[in-house]
Each structure stands twice: as C-alpha cells, then as structure tokens.
Motif scaffolding. Structure first.
Motif, mmCIF file in Angstrom:
data_model
loop_
_atom_site.group_PDB
_atom_site.id
_atom_site.type_symbol
_atom_site.label_atom_id
_atom_site.label_comp_id
_atom_site.label_asym_id
_atom_site.label_seq_id
_atom_site.Cartn_x
_atom_site.Cartn_y
_atom_site.Cartn_z
ATOM 1 N N CYS A 383 -50.287 -68.183 0.295
ATOM 2 C CA CYS A 383 -50.476 -67.111 -0.691
ATOM 3 C C CYS A 383 -49.633 -67.411 -1.930
ATOM 4 N N THR A 420 -52.806 -60.358 -9.140
ATOM 5 C CA THR A 420 -53.829 -61.112 -8.420
ATOM 6 C C THR A 420 -53.154 -61.968 -7.358
ATOM 7 N N THR A 422 -53.602 -64.765 -4.729
ATOM 8 C CA THR A 422 -54.515 -65.876 -4.443
ATOM 9 C C THR A 422 -54.194 -66.432 -3.061
ATOM 10 N N LYS A 432 -60.771 -70.360 -1.733
ATOM 11 C CA LYS A 432 -59.805 -69.390 -2.261
ATOM 12 C C LYS A 432 -60.378 -67.987 -2.194
ATOM 13 N N LYS A 434 -59.295 -64.191 -3.972
ATOM 14 C CA LYS A 434 -58.396 -63.481 -4.880
ATOM 15 C C LYS A 434 -58.526 -61.984 -4.644
ATOM 16 N N TYR A 435 -57.374 -61.345 -4.567
ATOM 17 C CA TYR A 435 -57.338 -59.910 -4.307
ATOM 18 C C TYR A 435 -56.451 -59.275 -5.370
ATOM 19 N N ASN A 436 -56.942 -58.240 -6.001
ATOM 20 C CA ASN A 436 -56.213 -57.577 -7.079
ATOM 21 C C ASN A 436 -55.561 -56.302 -6.568
#
Length: 796
Positions: A383, A420, A422, A432, A434-436
C-alpha cells in the motif's frame, strides 16, 4: 484420278463375276500352301508357274492374277519368275482369331482361255503373344476369421496364341498363406483359383500383396502377371487402448474459451466400425460438463467457460473410448488450473474518523484491510499514498493498515483532503486498485478577524441628513462557522473630548457606518476613531482598524465684507486727488468667506458706478483703481457698488458700497458740498450734460480703437497658436483657490487679460491661468498694444 478409280472398280467387279460364274470351268485341283505368320513382305510362298505346269512367258501371256477374298491383296504374283510372294506381313490372330487351323483362301485367275485355280494358305501360329490379364490389379477382402482351405476365384488371363502357344497354367508368389489352382472351362480356357493354406491375422498383417503369373506353352514360354492385393477384414477382437492411462495438463485460468487444452488419443487394432473410436466423458459431474467439452471424434478437450483458480484449482476428468463393436477403454485427465494475476487487490474500510480538529496532533484517520484473491506473488500486496500529504500509512496485523496524520493541520490552508490509497500486488503484470478517502478538517478559532484595510478614509459633505450612510468597514475571518461570524463595534475614542457616540454609529452585523447628525465643516473638519471586529468563537478573537472621516465643505456661507463696513453707520468716503494717474489705487474691498476651497474663492466686480468707465475693480483682490485721467468735468462725488461673489455651486454673493470724493489736493479739507442756488445748480447741470456728452463721444472713439486693436491681437494670437481671447465660464480654476484661508487670492498669480467694451464700462474680465511663458507673451502683447494701460494696471 476419280475416273481411273471407277474403271478399276468395274474391272474388279467383272473379274469377281467371272470367278463365281466360271467356277465350274476350273477343272484344276485345289492346292494347299503354308507359311508362318509374321513373315516379312516379299516372302516366297511357292512358284505358281511350276505348280500350274505353265511356262513363265505363258503365265504372263494368259494374264494370270491372284484374287483374295474381301478384295484384300495379301499376295502378289511375279510375272517375271512366276513366284507367289507375300504382299504384307500376316498376323494370324488378326486374320483368324482363336480359330485353328487358320486357312486363307485365294484364287489364280487365268485369261485366254479363262480358267480359275483355287488355293489355300495355312498360316502357322508362332508364340508372339504373352498372356494378358483383364485386370492388372485384383483387390480381395478376406475376413481374418476365414478358415484354411477356402477357395477364392481369381480373374483369368487371355493369350491370343493357340495350341501350345496359348496359356497353360498359373503360379503365385509368395505363397506362405496361399497356393493357386489352374482350372479349365468347357471352351478350353484356363482360369486360376486361390486357396487359403494358413489362417490370416489382420492385426499382424492387415494387407497382403501377391503376384499371379500366367504361363503359355511356347518355346521359349511367355508369361503375364497381375497384382493381387488382399485386405484382411477385421473382426472385433481388440478393445481400444489409450496412449496414456493418465494425462496431466496445466491450464492458465485466463485461457480463452474454445481453446483446446488437451487431446486424448486411443487406438484399436481392429478396423472398420470395430476400429472406429468415439470419446466421451465417463461419469462426469455437472461442473465438468459445464466447464469442458470433448470432441467425440478427435478427442480434443475444449474449454466452454473461463476457469477460475480462486474457485476450483484442479479438475479430474475420466474419459472413455469406445469402438463400434461396444468394446471400450478408459483414461483420466488431471487439469491443474494455473493462477494468473487476474484479480486486483481489494480494500475493506473498517472505520473513518472525519472530520478531525485542525489543532489535533497525530490522529488515526482510518483503519482498513487489504486482500487479493490470487495466490503466491499474485496475492501479495503493498500500500502507498501520495508523498505530499501530511499523512502516513502504518501497517498493523494481518494485512491491516491505519492512516495517521503527521501532526496538527491547518483548515484555513486546506479544509479537505482527498487521500488516494494505492494498493499494488506483486504479480506480472502488476494490478493496482485505488481507493479514495475524504478527510474533512474541522475549524478551530485560531484566526482573528482581519480588516480589508489598515485604515479607512471616509468623505462626508457637510449639512448631511441624519442617519446618512457614510461608508463601510469590512473584516474577514479565515475560520468557518460561528468562528468566522464577525460583529463590529466602535471603540472608545482616544480623544476624550470627541463626542463620538453622537457623531457616528456602526451596524454590528455588516460594518456600515452612519452619521447620526448633520455635520458642519466650519465647526468640525475631520475626526477619526477606531472600529473593532470580533468573531463569535470561543474564546473570541478581535482586531481593530482606524477610520478617518473628512467633512467636505458645502457652499453654505456667503462672502462677508470686512472693509468697508456695511453696518449702516456713516459711510466712509475715499479721497482721490484729481491729479491721480490712471491705475491709481483708490481703495481695496476686503471680504472673507467661511467656506473653503472653491467655495471660498472670491471675485470682485463693479456692479454700479456714478460715472461708468472712471473706476475699475481688480477681480482678484478687490482693489479699486482709476481707469483714466481725471478731469475738471468729472463729478466730485461718486458712489460705487462692488459685487463680491464666491466660486461655489450655486454661487453666493454680497455687495459693498463705496463713496469716492474727488479733491484737488489732500490739503483741502473735506467739507460737505454746499447747496448752490437754483441758477448755479442749473448751470452745473448743463455742465454735467456737456461733460457727459463729451465723455460719451470720447468713450465711443476709445472703444472703437480698443476693439480694433483687440481684434487684431486675437487674430495674431490665433494664427500663432499662442493664446486665446475668451471669457471664462463656470467656476474658477483650482489654481485660484485661496490656500491661505484668508478668503482672498494671493497676488503672486498672473493672468492673461482681454479688453471688452460691450457695456461701455471698460470692465476687465479675467481668464484662466496659463503657463508662465504664455503669460509673459500675452502680457507683452497687451503692453505693446496699450502702454498706458499696462502702466495704469500693474500689480502692486
């Protein structure tokens, strides 16, 4: 050519007719000859002349000819020797076929006298033909279960020769399984039969190739051959067998649908339907049938849906191979699903702490876990977040992470963070996710209100209406919510004598300032105070700003004449000697204005005069001077009314009355004029009339001269673009404003002047100031035009 041919045909027909009709006349006996076939042309058969008992000359004289059946000229007769020769090579098989003996009949025709001699020629066969089979190849099908001793008929051969030269027997090679018998038909032709001596095995030898030979009895013998291809027909005596009892195959889980992953192969030693194999799943589950498809003919096993390593990583498939006779064999296929990196990492958010106070220290913002459905390196993840954020990731147990702030935040700099996260796996290729996470920063009252200006300057015109909005102050607070709500207030003045509470007020919500009463510029020209701005935070923060209020003057005061006093007392009389030169200073009108600026800029103008043209008033400073030389005809007592006007809008004015007495010298006492007798008064009145008439004529002449000079000067100045001759309109320029506060103009200013004589009073109108060099040039022109005028009106 055609005529010769027809004649030849007729002769032959006639000869044949004689042959058939005169057969009875031939009394000679038939002779027989023999010759072997295939003799060359010209071969000697016999000497006919000798056999007929005739001489050669007689034979020729009687026109001997050889006639054959069918008009075929097989023979020729030599008239020189009487020999019978072959005209062509004879082929017995062509002439007689299988008939034996082969006899060829022909006649000898003699003329003069007519006589026929019948002859026979036997053609003896030679061994010139070999046996020939009708089929060069014979195809036989024999069941491998056929018993020994079985007879199989074969195709025969044919030999065109006859007798011993014809076909005699058959042989076969090789003969490990068979031998051949030679049989004869009723017509004498011989045919072969194949006899099985040893049982056949198709799996050992599915096909046999034999050579059948036909031999004739010639010397040397001739032979002919034919190929016998024997196909051993199968019986279902063998079960299918797989090439491998176990197939192991590794298949990537992203292998496309309809791809062939393995091909199974089984063999059956049998042939035909007994050796035809079909493939099928053996007791396969529903999942296997949904995932794979087996081609029953080729044995190709195909995918019918995508594999998923995460769901099923191995398949065991049993396959059956069955022939047409019902016999079967079995094999097993082990399908190992190979993991590929087809699952991106996943993030599971457990908790989010938002918003957080901006003055908080290191704080846990979020707790989350990561996972990947793949295996091996494909399932290992790492991460990361952006480097330019005041946060960091802190790993915990079992793929759990915490998002932590590095320290105190500043909401005013940034109130919201879009972080963000990653997540990257270690597969190939790397995937990958990506989470916000949105983190809000809550406000703390750490910013005091800030005014938009350090100080404010407001302008208010005097005599304003009460509660007039005179301006606004504004302060902003970088905080939010109640921490940013600002209230305004007036701070206690530093000057304790300033009645601030009665002068202005402020709106606490928006900072608008209002004048509470009418202001008077003459009483209060400016004042200043401080305004405070306080937020509603806890604790409250505040700031202050300076406000300066400048009261603007309004033209609310009329000019006030200081000299001469206009209070109604006995007027002051100014004495002027009659010998005074033009421009003599009689007196000076002194006036002031309580206003300021343009409103206090005063100008003077002679409004009324007892004798127009005798006196003039300088517009700038109120000086009253003589305009010409005095004479004995001028009245002794004069009354002047001077108008004093300011430059306000609208302008205000006042008047001053002057009394001027002309005296012969200052030694003569000032006495009131005695009342003369009526006769003397009448004489004086007549004198006055004469003086007025003379003055009018002189004034008219002088006005004409001055007007001419002025017109020429204006034209010359307009051509040189140096100056203009015009009358100013409106308020006086700012350069004329009294800056000393005394209500009069400074005498240091210069002006360009122009004479006008429209009213006959020869008054002066002052124009706007110009730059010094133009002033000087204009003054020179005026001086040149009227030297006495310049001398009389020089500034003091």
């Amino acid at each position: 050519m055609e005529a010769g041919g027809e004649r030849f045909l007729r002769q032959r027909q006639v000869l044949l007719l004689f042959v058939f009709l005169g057969g009875s006349l031939a009394g000679s006996e038939s002779r027989r000859y023999s010759v072997a076939e295939e003799k060359e042309k010209g071969f000697l058969i016999a000497n006919l002349a000798k056999d007929l008992g005739l001489r050669v000359e007689e034979l020729a004289a009687r026109g001997a000819q050889v006639v054959s059946k069918g008009n075929k000229q097989h023979f020729q007769l030599s008239h020189q020797t009487g020999d019978l020769l072959l005209n062509e090579k004879l082929d017995r098989e062509e002439l007689c076929g299988p008939t034996e003996p082969c006899i060829l009949h022909f006649q000898i025709l003699l003329q003069n006298p007519l006589q026929f001699v019948t002859n026979e020629l036997r053609i003896i066969d030679v061994n010139d033909h070999s046996p020939v089979f009708f089929e060069n190849e014979m195809h036989l099908k024999i069941l491998e279960s056929t018993l020994p001793g079985t007879v199989i008929p074969l195709g025969n051969a044919e030999d065109l020769d006859v007798g011993r030269n014809s076909l005699q027997n058959y042989t076969i090679t090789p003969n490990s399984h068979f031998h051949v018998l030679t049989r004869s038909r009723r017509d004498g032709r011989k045919y072969p039969e194949l006899v099985l001596d040893k049982a056949l095995d198709r799996e050992e030898q599915p096909e046999l190739s034999l050579t059948l030979t036909a031999l004739d009895g010639g010397s040397p013998p001739r032979s002919g051959t034919a190929q016998i291809n024997i196909q051993v027909l199968d019986i279902n005596d063998n079960a299918p067998e797989f090439a491998q009892p176990l197939y192991e195959v590794a298949v990537l889980e992203n292998t496309p649908v309809n791809s062939v992953i393995v091909t199974v192969s089984a063999s059956d030693l049998d042939t035909g339907s007994f050796g035809t194999i079909s493939y099928a799943f053996f007791h396969a589950s529903e999942e296997i049938r949904k995932t794979f498809q087996l081609n029953p003919i080729t044995g190709d096993m195909q995918l019918v849906k995508y594999l998923n390593f995460e769901a099923i990583n191995s398949y065991e498939v049993d396959i059956e191979a069955k022939d047409g006779g019902g016999l079967s064999g079995k094999s097993t296929v082990i399908v190992q699903v190979v993991d590929v990196n087809d699952n991106p990492p996943e993030l599971t958010l457990s908790s989010v702490n938002s918003p957080i106070p901006e003055n908080s220290g290191e704080t846990v913002l979020a707790v989350f876990s990561v996972s990947d459905l793949d295996s091996g390196d494909n399932g290992r993840v790492m991460c990361s977040i952006e480097n330019n954020l005041p946060f960091f990731l802190k790993p915990s147990v079992e793929n759990f992470y915490t998002l932590v702030s590095e320290g105190a935040l500043d909401r005013e700099t940034r109130s919201e963070y879009n972080i963000t996260i990653t997540i990257t796996d270690l597969g190939t290729p790397r995937l990958k996710t990506k989470y916000n996470i949105t983190v809000l920063v809550s406000d703390v009252n750490d910013n005091a209100p800030a005014f938009t200006q350090i100080s404010y300057t407001l302008f208010v015109r005097e005599n304003n209406s009460p509660a007039l909005h005179i301006g606004s102050v504004s302060a902003t607070d970088r905080d939010s919510g109640t921490n940013a709500q600002v209230t305004y207030s007036l701070l206690p003045p530093q000057d304790p004598h300033l009645p601030l509470s009665s002068l202005v007020s402020i709106n606490a919500d928006n900072g608008h300032l209002f004048a509470l009463r009418s202001l008077d510029y003459e009483a209060l020209q400016a004042f200043e105070f401080r305004v405070g701005a306080t937020d509603r935070g806890s604790p409250a923060l505040s700031s202050e700003a300076l406000v300066r209020v400048l009261v603007l003057d309004a033209n609310d005061n009329s000019p006030f004449v200081l000299y001469p006093l206009q209070n109604g007392s006995a007027p002051c009389t100014e004495l002027v000697p009659r010998a005074a030169e033009p421009g003599y200073l009689v007196t000076k009108v002194v006036a002031v204005d309580g206003d300021s600026g343009q409103n206090a800029w005063l100008s003077y103008q002679l409004l009324k005069a007892t004798e127009p043209g005798l006196f003039g008033v300088w517009a700038h400073n109120g000086e009253v001077r003589t305009a010409r030389l005095l004479s004995e005809r001028d009245a002794a007592k004069h009354r002047l009314v001077v108008l004093v006007k300011d430059n306000g809008e609208p302008p205000r004015s006042a008047t001053a009355t002057l009394h001027v007495l002309l005296v012969d010298g200052f030694s003569q006492p000032y006495l009131p004029l005695p009342e003369a007798a009526p006769a003397q008064a009448q004489a004086d009145l007549l004198t006055v009339y004469l003086v007025v008439a003379l003055a009018s004529v002189s004034s008219l002449f002088l006005f004409s001269v001055l007007l001419f000079v002025a017109v020429r000067l204006c034209r010359r100045s307009r051509a040189a673009s140096v100056g203009r001759c015009s009358v100013p309109e409106g308020p006086f320029p700012g350069q004329m404003v009294d800056v000393s506060g005394t209500g009069t103009l400074s005498q240091s200013y210069q002006y360009e002047v122009c004479l006008t004589g429209g009213s006959g009073t020869n008054e002066f109108k002052f124009l706007k100031p110009i730059i010094p060099n133009f002033v000087a040039q204009g003054a020179e022109r005026v001086s040149e035009a009227n030297p006495s005028f310049r001398k009389s009106f020089e500034f003091s």
